[in-house]
Design a protein around this motif. Sequence first.
Motif, short mmCIF file in Angstrom:
data_model
loop_
_atom_site.label_atom_id
_atom_site.label_comp_id
_atom_site.label_asym_id
_atom_site.label_seq_id
_atom_site.Cartn_x
_atom_site.Cartn_y
_atom_site.Cartn_z
N TRP A 33 0.84 -1.20 0.00
CA TRP A 33 0.00 0.00 0.00
C TRP A 33 0.87 1.24 0.00
CZ3 TRP A 33 -4.94 -1.15 -0.70
CH2 TRP A 33 -5.40 -2.40 -0.29
N TYR A 34 0.43 2.28 -0.70
CA TYR A 34 1.18 3.52 -0.75
C TYR A 34 0.45 4.61 0.02
CZ TYR A 34 4.77 1.67 -3.64
OH TYR A 34 5.86 0.94 -4.07
N PRO A 35 1.20 5.54 0.63
CA PRO A 35 0.64 6.51 1.58
C PRO A 35 -0.48 7.35 1.00
CG PRO A 35 3.04 6.54 1.63
CD PRO A 35 2.66 5.70 0.47
N ARG A 36 -1.26 7.93 1.90
CA ARG A 36 -2.43 8.71 1.50
C ARG A 36 -2.04 9.97 0.73
NH1 ARG A 36 -7.42 8.37 3.21
NH2 ARG A 36 -7.62 10.65 3.22
N ARG A 37 -0.95 10.61 1.10
CA ARG A 37 -0.58 11.86 0.44
C ARG A 37 0.86 11.78 -0.04
NH1 ARG A 37 -5.30 14.18 -0.89
NH2 ARG A 37 -6.69 14.25 0.90
N ARG A 38 1.03 11.87 -1.35
CA ARG A 38 2.38 11.86 -1.88
C ARG A 38 2.32 12.41 -3.30
NH1 ARG A 38 6.85 7.13 -1.26
NH2 ARG A 38 8.50 8.06 -2.51
N SER A 39 3.18 13.39 -3.64
CA SER A 39 3.18 13.98 -4.95
C SER A 39 4.62 14.23 -5.39
CB SER A 39 2.41 15.30 -4.95
OG SER A 39 2.31 15.83 -6.25
N PRO A 40 5.00 13.78 -6.61
CA PRO A 40 4.17 13.04 -7.56
C PRO A 40 3.86 11.64 -7.05
CG PRO A 40 6.44 13.02 -8.29
CD PRO A 40 6.39 13.94 -7.10
N PRO A 41 2.90 10.95 -7.69
CA PRO A 41 2.55 9.61 -7.22
C PRO A 41 3.75 8.66 -7.24
CG PRO A 41 0.94 10.41 -8.80
CD PRO A 41 2.07 11.38 -8.84
N ALA A 42 3.84 7.82 -6.23
CA ALA A 42 4.92 6.85 -6.18
C ALA A 42 4.69 5.70 -7.15
CB ALA A 42 5.06 6.30 -4.76
N VAL A 43 3.43 5.45 -7.46
CA VAL A 43 3.06 4.41 -8.42
C VAL A 43 1.96 4.93 -9.32
CG1 VAL A 43 3.73 2.42 -7.01
CG2 VAL A 43 1.46 3.40 -6.72
N TYR A 44 1.85 4.32 -10.50
CA TYR A 44 0.83 4.70 -11.48
C TYR A 44 0.00 3.47 -11.85
CZ TYR A 44 3.53 9.01 -11.94
OH TYR A 44 4.16 10.19 -11.68
N ASP A 48 -13.68 10.64 -13.43
CA ASP A 48 -13.57 11.87 -12.65
C ASP A 48 -13.43 11.63 -11.15
OD1 ASP A 48 -13.79 13.46 -14.93
OD2 ASP A 48 -15.98 13.41 -14.86
N HIS A 49 -13.74 10.43 -10.68
CA HIS A 49 -13.69 10.15 -9.24
C HIS A 49 -12.90 8.89 -8.94
CE1 HIS A 49 -16.37 13.47 -8.67
NE2 HIS A 49 -17.24 12.95 -9.51
N THR A 50 -11.88 8.66 -9.77
CA THR A 50 -10.85 7.67 -9.47
C THR A 50 -9.54 8.42 -9.47
OG1 THR A 50 -12.07 5.85 -10.53
CG2 THR A 50 -9.70 5.55 -10.24
N PHE A 51 -8.71 8.19 -8.46
CA PHE A 51 -7.52 9.01 -8.27
C PHE A 51 -6.25 8.18 -8.30
CE2 PHE A 51 -11.09 11.20 -6.43
CZ PHE A 51 -10.90 12.53 -6.80
N LEU A 52 -5.16 8.85 -8.70
CA LEU A 52 -3.85 8.23 -8.59
C LEU A 52 -3.40 8.26 -7.13
CD1 LEU A 52 -4.11 8.44 -11.65
CD2 LEU A 52 -1.72 9.19 -11.74
N ALA A 53 -2.21 7.74 -6.87
CA ALA A 53 -1.76 7.59 -5.49
C ALA A 53 -1.53 8.92 -4.78
CB ALA A 53 -0.47 6.75 -5.46
N ASP A 54 -1.47 10.04 -5.54
CA ASP A 54 -1.34 11.33 -4.86
C ASP A 54 -2.66 11.84 -4.32
OD1 ASP A 54 -2.65 12.05 -7.18
OD2 ASP A 54 -1.08 13.41 -7.91
N ARG A 55 -3.76 11.11 -4.64
CA ARG A 55 -5.12 11.46 -4.20
C ARG A 55 -5.59 12.80 -4.75
NH1 ARG A 55 -2.38 7.17 -1.93
NH2 ARG A 55 -3.73 6.00 -0.52
N ARG A 56 -4.92 13.31 -5.79
CA ARG A 56 -5.32 14.57 -6.40
C ARG A 56 -5.55 14.42 -7.91
NH1 ARG A 56 -1.81 16.44 -2.36
NH2 ARG A 56 0.04 16.28 -3.67
N THR A 57 -4.68 13.68 -8.57
CA THR A 57 -4.77 13.51 -10.02
C THR A 57 -5.87 12.51 -10.35
OG1 THR A 57 -2.39 13.89 -10.21
CG2 THR A 57 -3.51 12.92 -12.11
N THR A 58 -6.86 12.96 -11.15
CA THR A 58 -7.93 12.04 -11.54
C THR A 58 -7.46 11.14 -12.67
OG1 THR A 58 -8.87 13.50 -13.22
CG2 THR A 58 -9.66 13.78 -10.95
N LEU A 59 -8.17 10.04 -12.84
CA LEU A 59 -7.84 9.12 -13.93
C LEU A 59 -8.06 9.81 -15.27
CD1 LEU A 59 -6.92 6.35 -14.86
CD2 LEU A 59 -9.31 5.60 -14.74
#
Length: 305
Positions: free
Chosen positions: A232-243, A269-280
């Motif tokens: 599992w990757y952390p809740r907040r991280r930018s840029p995403p650690a994984v894609y 629009d409501h699926t996010f990358l691991a940074d929890r900000r970038t939408t799919l």
Amino acid sequence: MPPCAPTRASRVAPPSVGASRDRARPARMPPPARASPPARASPSYAPECPPEAVRDDGWVGVVGIGSLLSERSARHTSPNLRGFKTVRLRGYRRVFAHTAPVFFERGIADGKSREISSLSMEALEPGDDPREAHGPCGLVATYFEIPGAEFPALAAREAEFELRAVTYEDDGDDEGSSDGKKAILCVRSSDAAYVERHCERTRGTGGGDGARGSKCACVACVLRGFGEERIWYPRRRSPPAVYPTRAYARHCVLAAESLGPNALASFLDHTFLADRRTTLRTHLERNPSLMETPPPPELAERYGG
């Protein structure tokens, strides 16, 4: 169209997504002949099914949010399922922040580009904006039921997740309405919780001398064999650690598309990358080749939407 109209009102998809489908993709669902994903649980793992998700006749409700948006995929793992339909979820975020050994084993994970992640759900925390996470009508998901006797196999396959009984709404319900119906949802857990429960190497219950370093086939140990240190990757991280893993993400988009435009919009629009900000949606706009690249031929049916 009302804001929370039933998802299956239309099956017309935007050309940018719909055009990426394989033209030879079969129209009808083939019989469920493929094997389920391997179980990665301790042999002693025997969780009880949350009683709130058990129906009067013993069947268990399950909610799908990624590959299980596809009825074909759902029947690969649960061939006896019944009552497949669309529903909505509130209070959770859908995120690409989970790594799965099966993607490495099938040759579709790319460690160099970090395109190795799959989907899971995580509960919103204080301060999170529900409308940003899932929109005013909730995330579009799917619902189906499996025989109660099949729950242990489901739990073993999804051992790294917390299998939580969550409230869902029938698709098309008025905003915020619910009669308390609950079903099983695969929710984010933690590496520590998984290792404590399932890693024979860490617990000293594997083969060999019984000490740390014993052979173990748990998710954490198999991932280490591929050079990956986290489930599992952390809740907040930018840029995403994984894609998102390409073949898997494409499969999920096609599955959402097959449910209609509302489901597709919800997924993009409501699926996010691991940074929890970038939408799919944004990720696909930046990486259009993802939807243009079909999976390997031997996985075309499995990851065909």
